[in-house]
Design a protein around this motif. Structure first.
Motif, PDB file in Angstrom:
ATOM      1  N   ALA A  62       0.444 -10.241   2.457  1.00 47.36           N
ATOM      2  CA  ALA A  62       0.722 -10.663   1.086  1.00 47.36           C
ATOM      3  C   ALA A  62      -0.118 -11.888   0.726  1.00 47.36           C
ATOM      4  N   VAL A  63      -0.668 -11.881  -0.467  1.00 43.61           N
ATOM      5  CA  VAL A  63      -1.404 -13.025  -1.006  1.00 43.61           C
ATOM      6  C   VAL A  63      -0.607 -13.488  -2.225  1.00 43.61           C
ATOM      7  N   PRO A  64       0.298 -14.469  -2.066  1.00 43.51           N
ATOM      8  CA  PRO A  64       1.286 -14.795  -3.106  1.00 43.51           C
ATOM      9  C   PRO A  64       0.711 -14.971  -4.500  1.00 43.51           C
ATOM     10  N   LYS A  69       4.887  -8.212  -9.526  1.00 45.50           N
ATOM     11  CA  LYS A  69       6.276  -7.895  -9.222  1.00 45.50           C
ATOM     12  C   LYS A  69       6.373  -6.470  -8.676  1.00 45.50           C
ATOM     13  N   ASN A  70       7.186  -6.311  -7.646  1.00 44.21           N
ATOM     14  CA  ASN A  70       7.381  -5.004  -7.004  1.00 44.21           C
ATOM     15  C   ASN A  70       6.068  -4.424  -6.478  1.00 44.21           C
ATOM     16  N   ALA A  71       5.246  -5.283  -5.889  1.00 49.95           N
ATOM     17  CA  ALA A  71       3.968  -4.828  -5.320  1.00 49.95           C
ATOM     18  C   ALA A  71       4.214  -3.855  -4.175  1.00 49.95           C
ATOM     19  N   SER A  72       3.310  -2.897  -4.027  1.00 49.67           N
ATOM     20  CA  SER A  72       3.431  -1.896  -2.965  1.00 49.67           C
ATOM     21  C   SER A  72       2.576  -2.295  -1.772  1.00 49.67           C
ATOM     22  N   SER A  73       2.764  -1.536  -0.675  1.00 52.46           N
ATOM     23  CA  SER A  73       1.997  -1.830   0.541  1.00 52.46           C
ATOM     24  C   SER A  73       0.586  -1.263   0.484  1.00 52.46           C
ATOM     25  N   TRP A 113       4.114 -10.735   4.435  1.00 51.97           N
ATOM     26  CA  TRP A 113       3.742  -9.330   4.350  1.00 51.97           C
ATOM     27  C   TRP A 113       4.515  -8.619   3.246  1.00 51.97           C
ATOM     28  N   ILE A 114       3.938  -7.532   2.778  1.00 51.41           N
ATOM     29  CA  ILE A 114       4.606  -6.618   1.853  1.00 51.41           C
ATOM     30  C   ILE A 114       4.794  -5.295   2.585  1.00 51.41           C
TER      31      ILE A 114
END
Length: 526
Positions: A62-64, A69-73, A113-114
């Motif tokens: 993850a890169v904040p 919002k609700n980002a996927s992998s 991570w996401i």
């Protein structure tokens, strides 16, 4: 199958008496067998749930400042093409407020991570980018299994089959404690410690129930007893698949897996002890009570003469039934033929366990739905058990084992070279291999017991079973090999199977041959 006239069976020795008295499939045998396979099914739930709880899941770093919002992998469009390790490397941009791939300065180690799903222990225990910690869960579990087999075997021999089964069944509840584990590294350590303890106290049920069933229906039906246990394991795995499919969050489905534990508080009252075990331990009074229950359930009469004869023989059983040959390690090494046979059998057991559990773990990584693939993998066990029952008594032990290992080896090696786009072909070849190794697992139980002498059968078969558990310890680590080459795990399974097939050529056929009682008789088998 009709029970024999009990007046005619008390003739030669207590062993022959029992084989005749309890063999068959009367109402008593059917009820007790059903009670014996319930713990096998429950143990299968406990023994394989780590495949889903600690399953590999998709994730990325993850890169904040760049996430929506609700980002996927999935890899986002703003991810720099030259940062190829999307899981463990985080791109740093020249201006933190922008996410322009052209302004990439460098990449650094990821710390957030996401995840594609939050149902696995991977995200709760921060196991991302530590694949070895995830696979260690299965290895720790199987180390517990390695200890469980001799431990429960000792309890079974010392205090009885019924008590060993009851203790293992109640200990299913230990698995529920895993849901109390916290998060992060502390939660991970707690989880694997409970996983180990659960495996130690539960999984020995497999062999204990197998022994009880064989002693219940007669030693001449070993292949049927082995198949009953094998099919029960497959049923347990299918039930687990159904549970996880509908309740994917690991803390919830583990609670459901542990829920049958209270049932086994009833087992001291509904499951009967093995009559053979009671008599060989001088408990003739209890053995007679069991015999009378068998007679009542199966509708035959037991006279006072029979009861007196059994009691008398039980009291003198120790002096009459102890093998004249006292086996020890020195005697094993004094017979090169028997030593070679034990080494061969040990490799069979190791290979059967290593490949069986390796394929089971690999099933969730096959193309398509992981739940469907795991269910198909479990279903493939059932025809393997049926094939073993049919072929062991028709083609023989040697041809069954040879054919099973060869088919499995060919399927495993070839599956690694099938393009990933050929999903149906990959799954079909995989399932043929799983069916073949299931037949082998069934066959090694029977064949090994017939290749070694009575004076050492318990210790040598136990040794082989211990080495099989080494295979189950190593199996969860094989997915790590795919990082070097996708086909490496299945190629390893295939080579192990083919080598085991080659070693069957060094053993004699035992079909319809008398069980050897001494080392001399065993080595005389050609």
């Amino acid at each position: 199958m009709e029970m024999k006239n009990v007046e005619d069976v008390v003739k030669v020795s207590i062993e022959e008496d029992l084989a005749d008295l309890v063999s068959g499939f009367g109402r008593y045998q059917i009820w007790q067998c059903l009670l014996a396979i319930i713990p096998v099914i429950c143990t299968a739930l406990s023994n394989t749930n780590f495949v889903f709880a600690a399953a590999a899941i998709d994730y990325r770093c993850a890169v904040p400042q760049c996430e929506v919002k609700n980002a996927s992998s999935a890899t986002p469009a703003w991810w720099p093409a030259n940062v190829t390790d999307v899981r463990c490397s985080r791109p740093l941009y020249a201006h933190n407020s922008t996410c322009n791939p052209e302004e990439l300065e460098h990449a650094e180690e990821c710390d957030q991570w996401i995840y594609a799903t939050r149902d696995s222990v991977v995200n709760e225990f921060d196991l991302a980018c530590h694949e070895w910690k995830r696979t260690l869960v299965g290895t720790v579990h199987n180390l517990g299994v390695l200890i469980s087999m001799p431990l429960m075997g000792y309890i079974s021999d010392r205090w009885g089959r019924r008590k060993a089964i009851g203790v293992s069944g109640i200990c299913l509840g230990i698995g529920a404690l895993k849901i109390l584990a916290g998060t992060g590294q502390d939660g991970y350590i707690t989880y694997i410690l409970i996983e180990f303890l659960e495996a130690v106290l539960v999984t020995g049920t497999y062999t204990t129930c197998f022994v009880l069933i064989v002693e219940l229906i007669g030693s001449d039906k070993r292949t049927i007893g082995s198949a009953c246990v094998g099919i029960s394991v497959a049923v347990g795995e299918l039930i687990l698949t159904f549970i996880v499919w509908n309740i994917p969050y690991w803390r919830h489905f583990l609670l459901l897996v542990a829920s049958p534990a209270p049932i086994f508080l009833l087992y001291p009252y509904i499951l009967e002890e093995s009559m053979r075990w009671l008599l060989t331990n001088g408990r003739s009074g209890e053995a007679v009570m069991v015999l009378q229950k068998i007679a009542s359930w199966n509708h035959f009469a037991v006279s006072d003469k029979v009861i007196d004869e059994i009691t008398k023989k039980s009291k003198g059983a120790a002096s009459r039934n102890i093998a004249t040959e006292k086996f020890n390690v020195k005697l094993l090494f004094s017979s090169p033929a028997l030593l070679k046979r034990v080494i061969v059998c040990s490799w069979w057991w190791f290979t059967a366990a290593f490949v069986y559990y390796g394929l089971m773990i690999s099933s969730v990584a096959l193309p398509g739905n992981k739940f469907t693939n795991f269910a198909l993998s479990s279903l493939a066990t059932i025809p393997g058990d049926v094939i073993a029952v049919i072929t062991l008594d028709r083609l023989g032990r040697k041809k069954t084992l040879l054919g099973g290992f060869v088919f499995c080896g060919i399927c495993c090696v070839s599956s690694g070279f099938i393009p990933q786009d050929y999903k149906t072909t990959s799954i079909a070849i995989f399932l043929i291999g799983k069916t073949s190794i299931s037949a082998c697992f069934n066959a090694v139980y029977v064949y090994t017991s017939e290749l070694v002498p009575t004076s050492a059968r318990g210790s040598l078969v136990g040794t082989c079973s211990m080495l099989a558990r080494v295979g189950t310890v190593l199996a969860p680590l094989t997915p790590l090999l795919s990082e070097w080459w996708r086909a490496l795990p299945t190629a390893l399974f295939g080579c192990a199977s083919l080598s085991a097939a080659a070693l069957t050529l060094a053993t004699p056929e035992t079909l319809r041959r008398r069980l050897p009682d001494t080392v001399a008789e065993a080595t005389a088998m050609a």
